[in-house]
Each structure stands twice: as structure tokens, then as C-alpha cells.
Design a protein around this motif. Structure first.
Motif, PDB file in Angstrom:
ATOM      1  N   HIS A  31       0.773  -1.107   0.243  1.00  0.00           N
ATOM      2  CA  HIS A  31      -0.021  -0.007  -0.081  1.00  0.00           C
ATOM      3  C   HIS A  31       0.771   1.372   0.072  1.00  0.00           C
ATOM      4  CE1 HIS A  31      -2.778  -3.132   1.794  1.00  0.00           C
ATOM      5  NE2 HIS A  31      -3.345  -2.798   0.592  1.00  0.00           N
ATOM      6  N   VAL A  32       1.929   1.114  -0.538  1.00  0.00           N
ATOM      7  CA  VAL A  32       2.912   2.421  -0.702  1.00  0.00           C
ATOM      8  C   VAL A  32       3.348   2.572  -2.274  1.00  0.00           C
ATOM      9  CG1 VAL A  32       3.733   2.252   1.699  1.00  0.00           C
ATOM     10  CG2 VAL A  32       4.724   1.192  -0.082  1.00  0.00           C
ATOM     11  N   ALA A  33       3.626   4.047  -2.487  1.00  0.00           N
ATOM     12  CA  ALA A  33       4.176   4.182  -3.602  1.00  0.00           C
ATOM     13  C   ALA A  33       5.294   5.221  -3.045  1.00  0.00           C
ATOM     14  CB  ALA A  33       3.234   5.505  -4.285  1.00  0.00           C
ATOM     15  N   VAL A  63      -4.529   4.893   2.074  1.00  0.00           N
ATOM     16  CA  VAL A  63      -5.457   4.422   3.388  1.00  0.00           C
ATOM     17  C   VAL A  63      -6.783   4.664   2.963  1.00  0.00           C
ATOM     18  CG1 VAL A  63      -6.250   5.361   5.590  1.00  0.00           C
ATOM     19  CG2 VAL A  63      -3.731   5.980   5.003  1.00  0.00           C
ATOM     20  N   GLY A  64      -7.375   3.174   3.177  1.00  0.00           N
ATOM     21  CA  GLY A  64      -8.884   3.427   3.029  1.00  0.00           C
ATOM     22  C   GLY A  64      -9.606   3.759   4.106  1.00  0.00           C
TER      23      GLY A  64
END
Length: 66
Positions: A31-33, A63-64
Motif C-alpha cells: 500500500h505504498v508508492a 489509506v482506505g
């Protein structure tokens, strides 16, 4: 060696990769760029992209929620 992560100076071992850094930061890599010196580094390259003295990284976590 010294790098900058999200505007904060950080001392890291010579030859550390993006993947190793993310592990050190305890970030969920799914979940990162990551941007290094204003260039986005594809997730597939994180394990082999070595960081260098004075590199500037921006690490963005998705973040969801609702």
C-alpha cells in the motif's frame, strides 16, 4: 549514509534498497508508492533499487476508509 525520507534526515546503511528501507520503517509494501529524487520507482523495482547518499524519498501510504 544520509538520505531524506518525507522531509526527515535519516542515517541508513550503504547499499540499502527501497524494499529494505520500507521493512525498516515497518510499512505495508502493498500500500505504498515511493518516489526517489522526484521519480516514481515501480514496486517491482523496490528490491533491487539501491539508495545513494543524499537521495530524497517521498513515501506515500494509501489509506482506505469512508
Amino acid at each position: 549514509m544520509r538520505i531524506q525520507v518525507n522531509g526527515q534526515d535519516r542515517e541508513v546503511p550503504q547499499g540499502i534498497t527501497i524494499a529494505q528501507l520500507l521493512d525498516t520503517l515497518r510499512m505495508n509494501v502493498a500500500h505504498v508508492a515511493v518516489e526517489v529524487n522526484l521519480n516514481v520507482v515501480p514496486r517491482a523495482q523496490h528490491a533491487r533499487h539501491e539508495l545513494h547518499e543524499s537521495d530524497r524519498l517521498e513515501v506515500v501510504s494509501l489509506v482506505g476508509g469512508g
